[in-house]
Design a protein around this motif. Sequence first.
Motif, PDB file in Angstrom:
ATOM      1  N   GLN A  25      -4.630   1.260 -11.695  1.00  0.00           N
ATOM      2  CA  GLN A  25      -5.877   1.904 -11.288  1.00  0.00           C
ATOM      3  C   GLN A  25      -5.684   2.893 -10.151  1.00  0.00           C
ATOM      4  OE1 GLN A  25      -8.625   1.365 -13.226  1.00  0.00           O
ATOM      5  NE2 GLN A  25      -7.025   0.328 -14.379  1.00  0.00           N
ATOM      6  N   GLY A  26      -4.434   3.132  -9.738  1.00  0.00           N
ATOM      7  CA  GLY A  26      -4.178   4.120  -8.697  1.00  0.00           C
ATOM      8  C   GLY A  26      -3.148   3.644  -7.694  1.00  0.00           C
ATOM      9  N   LEU A  27      -2.743   4.581  -6.836  1.00  0.00           N
ATOM     10  CA  LEU A  27      -1.762   4.318  -5.793  1.00  0.00           C
ATOM     11  C   LEU A  27      -2.388   4.649  -4.438  1.00  0.00           C
ATOM     12  CD1 LEU A  27       1.245   6.156  -7.486  1.00  0.00           C
ATOM     13  CD2 LEU A  27       0.825   3.689  -7.464  1.00  0.00           C
ATOM     14  N   ALA A  28      -2.308   3.717  -3.491  1.00  0.00           N
ATOM     15  CA  ALA A  28      -2.782   3.928  -2.124  1.00  0.00           C
ATOM     16  C   ALA A  28      -1.554   4.063  -1.238  1.00  0.00           C
ATOM     17  CB  ALA A  28      -3.649   2.758  -1.672  1.00  0.00           C
ATOM     18  N   ALA A  43      -5.101  13.134   1.315  1.00  0.00           N
ATOM     19  CA  ALA A  43      -5.383  13.828   0.057  1.00  0.00           C
ATOM     20  C   ALA A  43      -5.549  12.795  -1.051  1.00  0.00           C
ATOM     21  CB  ALA A  43      -4.247  14.786  -0.281  1.00  0.00           C
ATOM     22  N   LEU A  44      -6.456  13.082  -1.952  1.00  0.00           N
ATOM     23  CA  LEU A  44      -6.680  12.267  -3.139  1.00  0.00           C
ATOM     24  C   LEU A  44      -6.490  13.178  -4.338  1.00  0.00           C
ATOM     25  CD1 LEU A  44      -7.676   9.748  -4.695  1.00  0.00           C
ATOM     26  CD2 LEU A  44     -10.007  10.607  -4.339  1.00  0.00           C
ATOM     27  N   ALA A  45      -5.563  12.806  -5.204  1.00  0.00           N
ATOM     28  CA  ALA A  45      -5.313  13.572  -6.423  1.00  0.00           C
ATOM     29  C   ALA A  45      -5.548  12.677  -7.624  1.00  0.00           C
ATOM     30  CB  ALA A  45      -3.884  14.105  -6.441  1.00  0.00           C
ATOM     31  N   SER A  46      -6.107  13.266  -8.660  1.00  0.00           N
ATOM     32  CA  SER A  46      -6.377  12.539  -9.891  1.00  0.00           C
ATOM     33  C   SER A  46      -5.893  13.389 -11.056  1.00  0.00           C
ATOM     34  CB  SER A  46      -7.883  12.296 -10.010  1.00  0.00           C
ATOM     35  OG  SER A  46      -8.184  11.611 -11.197  1.00  0.00           O
ATOM     36  N   ARG A  80      -0.555  14.997  -5.292  1.00  0.00           N
ATOM     37  CA  ARG A  80      -0.582  15.738  -6.561  1.00  0.00           C
ATOM     38  C   ARG A  80       0.608  15.356  -7.433  1.00  0.00           C
ATOM     39  NH1 ARG A  80       1.132  20.623  -8.834  1.00  0.00           N
ATOM     40  NH2 ARG A  80      -0.444  21.572 -10.158  1.00  0.00           N
ATOM     41  N   ARG A  81       1.779  15.306  -6.837  1.00  0.00           N
ATOM     42  CA  ARG A  81       2.977  14.958  -7.611  1.00  0.00           C
ATOM     43  C   ARG A  81       2.876  13.546  -8.166  1.00  0.00           C
ATOM     44  NH1 ARG A  81       9.115  14.289  -5.514  1.00  0.00           N
ATOM     45  NH2 ARG A  81      10.039  13.947  -7.556  1.00  0.00           N
ATOM     46  N   ALA A  90      -3.922   9.088  -6.949  1.00  0.00           N
ATOM     47  CA  ALA A  90      -3.063   8.780  -5.810  1.00  0.00           C
ATOM     48  C   ALA A  90      -3.742   9.265  -4.538  1.00  0.00           C
ATOM     49  CB  ALA A  90      -1.700   9.428  -5.966  1.00  0.00           C
ATOM     50  N   CYS A  91      -3.919   8.366  -3.591  1.00  0.00           N
ATOM     51  CA  CYS A  91      -4.491   8.693  -2.288  1.00  0.00           C
ATOM     52  C   CYS A  91      -3.372   8.592  -1.258  1.00  0.00           C
ATOM     53  CB  CYS A  91      -5.620   7.737  -1.947  1.00  0.00           C
ATOM     54  SG  CYS A  91      -6.379   8.119  -0.350  1.00  0.00           S
ATOM     55  N   VAL A  92      -3.150   9.662  -0.490  1.00  0.00           N
ATOM     56  CA  VAL A  92      -2.076   9.687   0.500  1.00  0.00           C
ATOM     57  C   VAL A  92      -2.655  10.027   1.864  1.00  0.00           C
ATOM     58  CG1 VAL A  92       0.106  10.767   1.201  1.00  0.00           C
ATOM     59  CG2 VAL A  92      -0.397  10.421  -1.239  1.00  0.00           C
ATOM     60  N   SER A  93      -2.518   9.104   2.816  1.00  0.00           N
ATOM     61  CA  SER A  93      -2.793   9.386   4.224  1.00  0.00           C
ATOM     62  C   SER A  93      -1.466   9.739   4.854  1.00  0.00           C
ATOM     63  CB  SER A  93      -3.389   8.170   4.926  1.00  0.00           C
ATOM     64  OG  SER A  93      -4.671   7.895   4.423  1.00  0.00           O
ATOM     65  N   CYS A  94      -1.458  10.752   5.726  1.00  0.00           N
ATOM     66  CA  CYS A  94      -0.187  11.235   6.256  1.00  0.00           C
ATOM     67  C   CYS A  94      -0.285  11.509   7.747  1.00  0.00           C
ATOM     68  CB  CYS A  94       0.204  12.519   5.527  1.00  0.00           C
ATOM     69  SG  CYS A  94       1.774  13.223   6.061  1.00  0.00           S
TER      70      CYS A  94
END
Length: 161
Positions: A25-28, A43-46, A80-81, A90-94
């Motif tokens: 269901q996604g990657l955190a 960023a959140l990419a789908s 995005r990748r 994929a949701c990425v906090s950086c």
Amino acid sequence: MRTFSVQAGEGRLRVRLEVTRTGGQGLACFLHGGTLPHVGGQALASPGPLLHGARLSRADLWVATVPGHKDAEAAKTVARRLAIVTGQPACVSCGIHVDDATPEELERLGHSIDAAVDGLLEELGFDGTGQEPASNKGSDEASAPGEATHHAAEEAVFDGR
């Protein structure tokens, strides 16, 4: 849910990518490193939507930035990748901070980010082409073939924030 952690780079250019896999269901994700890990952007990419069987875009992307920070640039590239390769949101906090980084160090930092993403994809069972090996098909994770051609080194710019 399973959690993974991958590191790449050395010294003050070391980054860590921590990911929780949600069972298809996604990657955190949290991408951090340098001399002061923090949250500077996300960023959140789908994967792009399908319309009559045709994909309208490779990935849709939403970005939020803490004022004065450039971390969202790396977050959006990684998100995005991951969305394109895994076929999952994929949701990425950086947050990566390197004091007085030279242009050469920034380039090496971008390569460290790419290497961390490559390591994560390998850990998740995806090969370098973005294809899930046949031995992993049918696992609890949904997959969609994609191209992994856009790397963090192309967009990651950090100048002390």
